[in-house]
Design a protein around this motif. Structure first.
Motif, mmCIF file in Angstrom:
data_model
loop_
_atom_site.group_PDB
_atom_site.id
_atom_site.type_symbol
_atom_site.label_atom_id
_atom_site.label_comp_id
_atom_site.label_asym_id
_atom_site.label_seq_id
_atom_site.Cartn_x
_atom_site.Cartn_y
_atom_site.Cartn_z
ATOM 1 N N SER A 88 0.808 -1.230 0.000
ATOM 2 C CA SER A 88 0.000 0.000 0.000
ATOM 3 C C SER A 88 0.839 1.277 0.000
ATOM 4 C CB SER A 88 -0.959 0.030 1.210
ATOM 5 O OG SER A 88 -1.849 -1.058 1.160
ATOM 6 N N LYS A 89 2.119 1.185 -0.368
ATOM 7 C CA LYS A 89 2.985 2.362 -0.355
ATOM 8 C C LYS A 89 3.117 3.042 -1.707
ATOM 9 C CE LYS A 89 5.829 0.819 3.543
ATOM 10 N NZ LYS A 89 7.210 0.507 4.009
ATOM 11 N N LYS A 90 2.801 2.329 -2.780
ATOM 12 C CA LYS A 90 2.981 2.888 -4.112
ATOM 13 C C LYS A 90 1.808 2.512 -5.018
ATOM 14 C CE LYS A 90 8.061 3.049 -4.150
ATOM 15 N NZ LYS A 90 8.232 2.810 -2.716
ATOM 16 N N ILE A 91 1.640 3.307 -6.089
ATOM 17 C CA ILE A 91 0.634 3.014 -7.105
ATOM 18 C C ILE A 91 1.303 3.037 -8.472
ATOM 19 C CG2 ILE A 91 -1.409 3.916 -8.294
ATOM 20 C CD1 ILE A 91 -2.535 4.746 -5.637
ATOM 21 N N LEU A 92 1.060 2.006 -9.238
ATOM 22 C CA LEU A 92 1.575 1.869 -10.603
ATOM 23 C C LEU A 92 0.453 2.258 -11.561
ATOM 24 C CD1 LEU A 92 3.950 0.738 -12.393
ATOM 25 C CD2 LEU A 92 2.852 -1.499 -12.181
ATOM 26 N N TRP A 93 0.729 3.149 -12.518
ATOM 27 C CA TRP A 93 -0.352 3.621 -13.386
ATOM 28 C C TRP A 93 0.153 3.938 -14.790
ATOM 29 C CZ3 TRP A 93 0.032 8.844 -14.990
ATOM 30 C CH2 TRP A 93 0.969 9.620 -14.290
ATOM 31 N N SER A 94 -0.775 3.871 -15.757
ATOM 32 C CA SER A 94 -0.453 4.164 -17.152
ATOM 33 C C SER A 94 -1.414 5.210 -17.682
ATOM 34 C CB SER A 94 -0.537 2.902 -18.008
ATOM 35 O OG SER A 94 -1.866 2.396 -18.033
ATOM 36 N N GLU A 95 -0.999 5.914 -18.748
ATOM 37 C CA GLU A 95 -1.821 6.996 -19.275
ATOM 38 C C GLU A 95 -1.633 7.137 -20.780
ATOM 39 O OE1 GLU A 95 -0.034 10.341 -19.912
ATOM 40 O OE2 GLU A 95 1.695 9.030 -19.881
ATOM 41 N N LYS A 96 -2.409 8.065 -21.379
ATOM 42 C CA LYS A 96 -2.519 8.154 -22.823
ATOM 43 C C LYS A 96 -1.253 8.644 -23.521
ATOM 44 C CE LYS A 96 -4.410 12.840 -23.299
ATOM 45 N NZ LYS A 96 -5.532 13.639 -23.826
ATOM 46 N N LYS A 97 -0.280 9.154 -22.770
ATOM 47 C CA LYS A 97 0.995 9.543 -23.373
ATOM 48 C C LYS A 97 1.932 8.351 -23.518
ATOM 49 C CE LYS A 97 0.619 14.237 -21.532
ATOM 50 N NZ LYS A 97 1.204 15.257 -20.613
ATOM 51 N N ASN A 98 1.353 7.163 -23.290
ATOM 52 C CA ASN A 98 2.064 5.894 -23.459
ATOM 53 C C ASN A 98 3.222 5.738 -22.478
ATOM 54 O OD1 ASN A 98 0.275 5.524 -25.550
ATOM 55 N ND2 ASN A 98 1.760 5.939 -27.168
ATOM 56 N N THR A 99 2.998 6.122 -21.234
ATOM 57 C CA THR A 99 4.005 5.933 -20.201
ATOM 58 C C THR A 99 3.462 5.045 -19.093
ATOM 59 O OG1 THR A 99 3.354 7.854 -18.862
ATOM 60 C CG2 THR A 99 4.937 8.242 -20.657
ATOM 61 N N LEU A 100 4.389 4.382 -18.389
ATOM 62 C CA LEU A 100 4.073 3.603 -17.201
ATOM 63 C C LEU A 100 4.833 4.244 -16.045
ATOM 64 C CD1 LEU A 100 2.691 1.040 -16.033
ATOM 65 C CD2 LEU A 100 4.825 -0.183 -16.500
ATOM 66 N N ASN A 101 4.137 4.497 -14.930
ATOM 67 C CA ASN A 101 4.714 5.295 -13.853
ATOM 68 C C ASN A 101 4.435 4.675 -12.493
ATOM 69 O OD1 ASN A 101 5.136 7.987 -15.578
ATOM 70 N ND2 ASN A 101 3.108 7.155 -16.029
ATOM 71 N N ILE A 102 5.320 5.000 -11.526
ATOM 72 C CA ILE A 102 5.120 4.619 -10.127
ATOM 73 C C ILE A 102 5.065 5.887 -9.303
ATOM 74 C CG2 ILE A 102 6.099 3.470 -8.112
ATOM 75 C CD1 ILE A 102 7.415 1.473 -9.924
#
Length: 218
Positions: A144-158
């Protein structure tokens, strides 16, 4: 164009440009109608559920339906509309693994963001800072310390939940990241990286930032 003026549309508004003064003025457009479709009414949203998740203890669940976020009991109790926002699209609600937060994606501030709502107090805040994009999907780390997410600019982020600090994991020139997951110890992530011919599966260490391609591209 007519005479010394030009009328044009920009960003959903009508503007009038004077060729003599070189000044543009936004035109106020008023449409008179009965506004029947904007009147408050009761709606049954049980057939419009887009996503759902179960609380870690199994006592309640959270659902996204018709642009609002609801919690409802497993057996007996009250159903709550947590957002009740006719002016925002709230979606993709999840419980954090430790049960302290309900997270969801919303454009209530004008741009889509991941919002965190404390289950104990109801206080909430936007997780991401200075963001202008559309969020495809996201996943909590098991601790529960981090969230992994993706978006329309074609990136994957933490993004770190405590600080809001975001780290770019991967960027694709082909398409967005739709499939990713955490290891049970929250130290690794795995994801499909879109490539020109085929996708590859990558394993990424959160601490060392090292990437390991575990497929051969076929």
């Amino acid at each position: 164009m007519g005479g010394d003026r030009i009328v044009y549309e920009y960003g959903g508004y009508i503007y009038l440009f004077d060729t003599n003064t070189k000044q543009a003025k936004k035109v106020t457009v008023e449409i008179n109608n009965s506004e029947e479709y904007s009147r408050p009414e009761w709606k049954n949203v049980s057939s419009q559920i887009m996503s759902m998740d179960v609380a870690p203890g199994g006592e309640r669940m959270v659902v996204s339906a018709r642009g609002d976020i609801f919690t409802l009991p497993a057996k007996e109790g009250i159903t709550y509309n947590l957002t009740n926002s006719s002016n925002a699209n709230d979606q993709d609600a999840l419980y954090s693994p430790d049960g302290k937060y309900i997270s969801y994606v919303s454009d209530k501030d004008g741009e889509f963001n991941i919002r965190l709502r404390e289950t104990a107090t109801g206080k909430e805040h936007a997780l991401l800072k200075n963001i202008k994009t559309y969020i495809y999907t996201y996943a909590w780390s098991p601790d529960s310390k981090k969230i992994l997410w993706s978006e329309k600019k074609n990136t994957l982020n933490i993004t770190d939940v405590a600080t809001g600090k975001t780290e770019l994991v991967e960027e694709s020139g082909i398409s967005g990241f739709q499939s990713f997951n955490w290891s049970p110890d929250s130290e690794w992530i795995t994801y499909e990286r879109p490539e020109k011919d085929m996708t590859n599966i990558i394993v990424y260490n959160v601490d060392s930032k090292q990437k390991h391609v575990i497929t051969d591209g076929w």
